[in-house]
Design a protein around this motif. Structure first.
Motif, PDB file in Angstrom:
ATOM      1  N   VAL A  19       0.825  -1.202   0.000  1.00 46.93           N
ATOM      2  CA  VAL A  19       0.000   0.000   0.000  1.00 46.93           C
ATOM      3  C   VAL A  19       0.858   1.251   0.000  1.00 46.93           C
ATOM      4  CG1 VAL A  19      -1.892  -1.126   1.246  1.00 46.93           C
ATOM      5  CG2 VAL A  19      -0.169   0.158   2.525  1.00 46.93           C
ATOM      6  N   THR A  20       0.259   2.322  -0.481  1.00 49.35           N
ATOM      7  CA  THR A  20       0.823   3.661  -0.334  1.00 49.35           C
ATOM      8  C   THR A  20      -0.234   4.477   0.392  1.00 49.35           C
ATOM      9  OG1 THR A  20       2.194   3.563  -2.308  1.00 49.35           O
ATOM     10  CG2 THR A  20       1.552   5.738  -1.564  1.00 49.35           C
ATOM     11  N   VAL A  21       0.178   5.197   1.407  1.00 51.22           N
ATOM     12  CA  VAL A  21      -0.745   6.006   2.192  1.00 51.22           C
ATOM     13  C   VAL A  21      -0.483   7.481   1.874  1.00 51.22           C
ATOM     14  CG1 VAL A  21      -1.449   6.680   4.518  1.00 51.22           C
ATOM     15  CG2 VAL A  21      -0.874   4.285   4.026  1.00 51.22           C
ATOM     16  N   VAL A  22      -1.545   8.205   1.614  1.00 51.55           N
ATOM     17  CA  VAL A  22      -1.470   9.634   1.298  1.00 51.55           C
ATOM     18  C   VAL A  22      -2.361  10.381   2.286  1.00 51.55           C
ATOM     19  CG1 VAL A  22      -1.870  11.390  -0.469  1.00 51.55           C
ATOM     20  CG2 VAL A  22      -1.206   9.071  -1.151  1.00 51.55           C
ATOM     21  N   PHE A  23      -1.838  11.443   2.863  1.00 49.90           N
ATOM     22  CA  PHE A  23      -2.640  12.308   3.727  1.00 49.90           C
ATOM     23  C   PHE A  23      -2.967  13.578   2.967  1.00 49.90           C
ATOM     24  CE2 PHE A  23      -0.321   9.705   6.800  1.00 49.90           C
ATOM     25  CZ  PHE A  23      -1.378   9.262   7.587  1.00 49.90           C
ATOM     26  N   ILE A  24      -4.246  13.978   3.008  1.00 47.13           N
ATOM     27  CA  ILE A  24      -4.697  15.194   2.342  1.00 47.13           C
ATOM     28  C   ILE A  24      -4.964  16.255   3.408  1.00 47.13           C
ATOM     29  CG2 ILE A  24      -6.414  16.208   0.777  1.00 47.13           C
ATOM     30  CD1 ILE A  24      -4.890  13.974  -0.580  1.00 47.13           C
ATOM     31  N   PHE A  25      -4.547  17.481   3.126  1.00 45.42           N
ATOM     32  CA  PHE A  25      -4.671  18.584   4.072  1.00 45.42           C
ATOM     33  C   PHE A  25      -5.727  19.591   3.591  1.00 45.42           C
ATOM     34  CE2 PHE A  25      -0.579  16.606   4.483  1.00 45.42           C
ATOM     35  CZ  PHE A  25      -0.490  16.421   5.855  1.00 45.42           C
ATOM     36  N   PRO A  26      -6.259  20.403   4.487  1.00 45.52           N
ATOM     37  CA  PRO A  26      -7.363  21.310   4.131  1.00 45.52           C
ATOM     38  C   PRO A  26      -7.061  22.273   2.992  1.00 45.52           C
ATOM     39  CG  PRO A  26      -7.015  21.314   6.513  1.00 45.52           C
ATOM     40  CD  PRO A  26      -5.902  20.527   5.903  1.00 45.52           C
ATOM     41  N   ASP A  27      -5.794  22.620   2.794  1.00 44.16           N
ATOM     42  CA  ASP A  27      -5.448  23.552   1.717  1.00 44.16           C
ATOM     43  C   ASP A  27      -5.237  22.850   0.384  1.00 44.16           C
ATOM     44  OD1 ASP A  27      -3.051  22.241   2.141  1.00 44.16           O
ATOM     45  OD2 ASP A  27      -1.876  24.062   2.469  1.00 44.16           O
ATOM     46  N   GLY A  28      -5.487  21.544   0.334  1.00 40.23           N
ATOM     47  CA  GLY A  28      -5.295  20.777  -0.896  1.00 40.23           C
ATOM     48  C   GLY A  28      -3.908  20.190  -1.010  1.00 40.23           C
ATOM     49  N   GLY A  29      -3.072  20.471  -0.035  1.00 38.10           N
ATOM     50  CA  GLY A  29      -1.750  19.851  -0.020  1.00 38.10           C
ATOM     51  C   GLY A  29      -1.862  18.389   0.373  1.00 38.10           C
ATOM     52  N   TYR A  30      -0.808  17.643   0.132  1.00 36.69           N
ATOM     53  CA  TYR A  30      -0.816  16.226   0.488  1.00 36.69           C
ATOM     54  C   TYR A  30       0.594  15.788   0.837  1.00 36.69           C
ATOM     55  CZ  TYR A  30       0.597  15.923  -4.413  1.00 36.69           C
ATOM     56  OH  TYR A  30       1.237  16.110  -5.607  1.00 36.69           O
ATOM     57  N   SER A  31       0.681  14.690   1.561  1.00 40.21           N
ATOM     58  CA  SER A  31       1.997  14.183   1.937  1.00 40.21           C
ATOM     59  C   SER A  31       2.687  13.628   0.701  1.00 40.21           C
ATOM     60  CB  SER A  31       1.862  13.096   3.005  1.00 40.21           C
ATOM     61  OG  SER A  31       1.043  12.044   2.539  1.00 40.21           O
ATOM     62  N   GLU A  32       3.957  13.913   0.578  1.00 41.27           N
ATOM     63  CA  GLU A  32       4.698  13.501  -0.619  1.00 41.27           C
ATOM     64  C   GLU A  32       5.771  12.488  -0.240  1.00 41.27           C
ATOM     65  OE1 GLU A  32       5.745  16.546  -3.421  1.00 41.27           O
ATOM     66  OE2 GLU A  32       4.482  17.972  -2.385  1.00 41.27           O
ATOM     67  N   VAL A  33       5.313  11.371   0.280  1.00 40.17           N
ATOM     68  CA  VAL A  33       6.257  10.338   0.719  1.00 40.17           C
ATOM     69  C   VAL A  33       6.115   9.096  -0.146  1.00 40.17           C
ATOM     70  CG1 VAL A  33       6.378  11.147   3.093  1.00 40.17           C
ATOM     71  CG2 VAL A  33       4.581   9.556   2.455  1.00 40.17           C
ATOM     72  N   PHE A  34       5.818   9.299  -1.407  1.00 43.53           N
ATOM     73  CA  PHE A  34       5.617   8.169  -2.297  1.00 43.53           C
ATOM     74  C   PHE A  34       6.272   8.475  -3.640  1.00 43.53           C
ATOM     75  CE2 PHE A  34       2.215  10.851  -3.759  1.00 43.53           C
ATOM     76  CZ  PHE A  34       1.725  11.394  -2.590  1.00 43.53           C
ATOM     77  N   GLU A  35       6.298   7.491  -4.512  1.00 41.54           N
ATOM     78  CA  GLU A  35       7.016   7.668  -5.780  1.00 41.54           C
ATOM     79  C   GLU A  35       6.305   8.643  -6.717  1.00 41.54           C
ATOM     80  OE1 GLU A  35       4.961   3.550  -6.300  1.00 41.54           O
ATOM     81  OE2 GLU A  35       6.005   4.542  -4.681  1.00 41.54           O
ATOM     82  N   ARG A  36       7.053   9.202  -7.621  1.00 44.23           N
ATOM     83  CA  ARG A  36       6.576  10.274  -8.486  1.00 44.23           C
ATOM     84  C   ARG A  36       5.322   9.932  -9.302  1.00 44.23           C
ATOM     85  NH1 ARG A  36       7.536  14.885  -9.086  1.00 44.23           N
ATOM     86  NH2 ARG A  36       9.566  15.262  -8.268  1.00 44.23           N
ATOM     87  N   PRO A  37       5.161   8.738  -9.885  1.00 46.56           N
ATOM     88  CA  PRO A  37       3.923   8.483 -10.648  1.00 46.56           C
ATOM     89  C   PRO A  37       2.665   8.661  -9.796  1.00 46.56           C
ATOM     90  CG  PRO A  37       5.543   6.800 -11.143  1.00 46.56           C
ATOM     91  CD  PRO A  37       6.101   7.625 -10.009  1.00 46.56           C
ATOM     92  N   ILE A  38       2.730   8.251  -8.541  1.00 50.19           N
ATOM     93  CA  ILE A  38       1.574   8.427  -7.661  1.00 50.19           C
ATOM     94  C   ILE A  38       1.408   9.901  -7.330  1.00 50.19           C
ATOM     95  CG2 ILE A  38       0.624   7.889  -5.382  1.00 50.19           C
ATOM     96  CD1 ILE A  38       1.981   5.143  -5.662  1.00 50.19           C
ATOM     97  N   ASN A  39       2.507  10.593  -7.129  1.00 52.30           N
ATOM     98  CA  ASN A  39       2.487  12.024  -6.857  1.00 52.30           C
ATOM     99  C   ASN A  39       1.732  12.755  -7.975  1.00 52.30           C
ATOM    100  OD1 ASN A  39       3.199  14.739  -6.404  1.00 52.30           O
ATOM    101  ND2 ASN A  39       5.130  14.151  -5.493  1.00 52.30           N
ATOM    102  N   HIS A  40       2.045  12.436  -9.225  1.00 52.20           N
ATOM    103  CA  HIS A  40       1.377  13.070 -10.373  1.00 52.20           C
ATOM    104  C   HIS A  40      -0.108  12.717 -10.402  1.00 52.20           C
ATOM    105  CE1 HIS A  40       4.874  14.885 -12.035  1.00 52.20           C
ATOM    106  NE2 HIS A  40       5.464  13.755 -12.349  1.00 52.20           N
ATOM    107  N   MET A  41      -0.432  11.474 -10.058  1.00 47.70           N
ATOM    108  CA  MET A  41      -1.818  11.034 -10.065  1.00 47.70           C
ATOM    109  C   MET A  41      -2.634  11.823  -9.026  1.00 47.70           C
ATOM    110  SD  MET A  41      -3.409   7.299  -9.192  1.00 47.70           S
ATOM    111  CE  MET A  41      -3.160   7.540  -7.435  1.00 47.70           C
ATOM    112  N   ILE A  42      -2.088  11.968  -7.827  1.00 49.70           N
ATOM    113  CA  ILE A  42      -2.786  12.707  -6.776  1.00 49.70           C
ATOM    114  C   ILE A  42      -2.952  14.178  -7.187  1.00 49.70           C
ATOM    115  CG2 ILE A  42      -2.677  13.506  -4.384  1.00 49.70           C
ATOM    116  CD1 ILE A  42      -3.391  10.561  -4.581  1.00 49.70           C
TER     117      ILE A  42
END
Length: 94
Positions: A58-81
């Motif tokens: 699994v990859t876990v992503v945290f979303i924040f109120p300003d639309g930011g998100y945790s970036e502790v995963f590989e770049r393809p997932i980063n682009h998808m989010i």
């Protein structure tokens, strides 16, 4: 500009269509000791992305109120989010 959990949950199917595996939305309170380092501090939603070929991976992503998100995963997932959040954030500006 504030993103709400309801807005994100309504876009669940859109994120699912971008991901080959299973997408689970969890309450941020649904945490375990792995996140005790503060990475989830201030998050409003926890997203668990399960890989299609291995549901245990699994990859876990945290979303924040300003639309930011945790970036502790590989770049393809980063682009998808980013692609998933972009129209949500644009709607919030309108």
């Amino acid at each position: 500009m504030v993103v709400t959990v309801d807005t994100l949950r309504k876009a669940h199917s859109t994120l699912q269509s971008l991901w080959d595996g299973e997408v689970d939305f969890k309450d941020v309170e649904d945490l375990d000791h792995f996140y005790s380092d503060g990475i989830s501090k201030g998050a409003i939603l926890k997203i668990v992305l399960r890989y299609p070929n291995n549901a245990e991976q699994v990859t876990v992503v945290f979303i924040f109120p300003d639309g930011g998100y945790s970036e502790v995963f590989e770049r393809p997932i980063n682009h998808m989010i980013s692609a998933w959040l972009a129209p949500i954030l644009k709607k919030k500006k309108d």
